[in-house]
Design an enzyme around this catalytic site. Structure first.
Site, mmCIF file in Angstrom:
data_model
loop_
_atom_site.group_PDB
_atom_site.id
_atom_site.type_symbol
_atom_site.label_atom_id
_atom_site.label_comp_id
_atom_site.label_asym_id
_atom_site.label_seq_id
_atom_site.Cartn_x
_atom_site.Cartn_y
_atom_site.Cartn_z
ATOM 1 N N HIS A 1 55.860 104.100 50.943
ATOM 2 C CA HIS A 1 55.729 104.926 49.740
ATOM 3 C C HIS A 1 54.448 105.727 49.803
ATOM 4 O O HIS A 1 53.402 105.238 50.230
ATOM 5 C CB HIS A 1 55.766 104.081 48.463
ATOM 6 C CG HIS A 1 54.881 102.881 48.513
ATOM 7 N ND1 HIS A 1 55.223 101.724 49.198
ATOM 8 C CD2 HIS A 1 53.653 102.653 47.985
ATOM 9 C CE1 HIS A 1 54.252 100.838 49.062
ATOM 10 N NE2 HIS A 1 53.281 101.387 48.352
ATOM 11 N N HIS B 1 51.693 107.535 47.617
ATOM 12 C CA HIS B 1 51.138 107.597 46.265
ATOM 13 C C HIS B 1 50.671 109.020 45.968
ATOM 14 O O HIS B 1 49.958 109.623 46.783
ATOM 15 C CB HIS B 1 49.895 106.702 46.149
ATOM 16 C CG HIS B 1 50.158 105.232 46.286
ATOM 17 N ND1 HIS B 1 50.305 104.399 45.205
ATOM 18 C CD2 HIS B 1 50.287 104.434 47.380
ATOM 19 C CE1 HIS B 1 50.499 103.151 45.616
ATOM 20 N NE2 HIS B 1 50.495 103.151 46.938
HETATM 21 P P1 5GP Z 1 51.062 99.444 47.556
HETATM 22 O O1 5GP Z 1 49.899 98.559 47.230
HETATM 23 O O2 5GP Z 1 52.174 98.686 48.250
HETATM 24 O O3 5GP Z 1 50.668 100.700 48.303
HETATM 25 O O4 5GP Z 1 51.604 99.981 46.169
HETATM 26 C C1 5GP Z 1 52.721 99.470 45.521
HETATM 27 C C2 5GP Z 1 52.802 100.160 44.178
HETATM 28 O O5 5GP Z 1 54.080 99.872 43.635
HETATM 29 C C3 5GP Z 1 51.757 99.675 43.179
HETATM 30 O O6 5GP Z 1 50.993 100.786 42.731
HETATM 31 C C4 5GP Z 1 52.587 99.038 42.064
HETATM 32 O O7 5GP Z 1 52.049 99.286 40.798
HETATM 33 C C5 5GP Z 1 53.951 99.687 42.249
HETATM 34 N N1 5GP Z 1 55.070 98.836 41.859
HETATM 35 C C6 5GP Z 1 55.261 97.527 42.199
HETATM 36 N N2 5GP Z 1 56.429 97.085 41.677
HETATM 37 C C7 5GP Z 1 56.982 98.140 41.027
HETATM 38 C C8 5GP Z 1 58.202 98.277 40.286
HETATM 39 O O8 5GP Z 1 59.016 97.354 40.137
HETATM 40 N N3 5GP Z 1 58.454 99.512 39.758
HETATM 41 C C9 5GP Z 1 57.592 100.561 39.906
HETATM 42 N N4 5GP Z 1 57.923 101.730 39.352
HETATM 43 N N5 5GP Z 1 56.428 100.442 40.587
HETATM 44 C C10 5GP Z 1 56.132 99.245 41.131
#
Ligand code: 5GP
Ligand code: ZN
Length: 141
Positions: free
Chosen positions: A100, A102
């Site tokens: 993903h 951001h």
């Molecule tokens: P990472 O740390 O993996 O780069 O970011 C994961 C992101 O996914 C975090 O910013 C977190 O808030 C978001 N996230 C985690 N679970 C969910 C979810 O069920 N729905 C949505 N919309 N975002 C999520």
């Protein structure tokens, strides 16, 4: 589709997401625990863990959507800019193992600094060491 992946579940409509963009290969939705108003995640619909796992033109498609969405997101929340970034792999802080990108709106007064602020210190590399790292990266492709 990966059975226990939260983002695959959003792609499949099994759990709700505030979707702001969708095409055949890419989905974008608001982060459930946003770092700023408008914090958006851009993902491939297919399950791939890291950017290096992305096949064919999928990485380019995600980059294209993030580039096109950033000004719309900034405009929607009246931001002055945005941080556009991947946490790529567990060591880099990636928590959801489905690639993903951001897009986090930024404001002149938010005080969070650049991505450089993540790193407290920098390695002290001389010209020879930098050239040797360059060689290693060219050789690894
Ligand atoms: P990472 O740390 O993996 O780069 O970011 C994961 C992101 O996914 C975090 O910013 C977190 O808030 C978001 N996230 C985690 N679970 C969910 C979810 O069920 N729905 C949505 N919309 N975002 C999520
Ligand atoms: Zn997934």
């Amino acid at each position: 589709m990966s059975d226990d992946c939260i983002f695959c579940a959003i792609v499949d409509g099994e759990i709700p997401g505030e979707i702001v963009y969708e095409d055949e290969d890419v989905l974008a939705f608001l982060d459930a625990n946003p770092l700023a108003r408008g914090h958006t995640l851009v993902i491939p619909k297919a399950h791939h863990e890291t950017v290096s796992d992305l096949p064919g033109d999928l990485g380019a498609a995600i980059g294209r959507v993030a580039s096109d969405l950033a000004p719309a997101i900034e405009s929607a929340v009246d931001a002055d800019g945005s941080t556009v970034a991947f946490n790529n792999g567990e060591a880099a802080g990636q928590e959801v193992p489905h690639v993903h990108c951001h897009v986090v709106p930024r404001f002149e007064s938010d005080g969070h600094g650049p991505i450089h602020a993540l790193f407290g210190s920098r390695p002290d590399l001389d010209d020879e060491e930098i050239a040797s790292v360059g060689d290693a990266i060219r050789d690894a492709q």
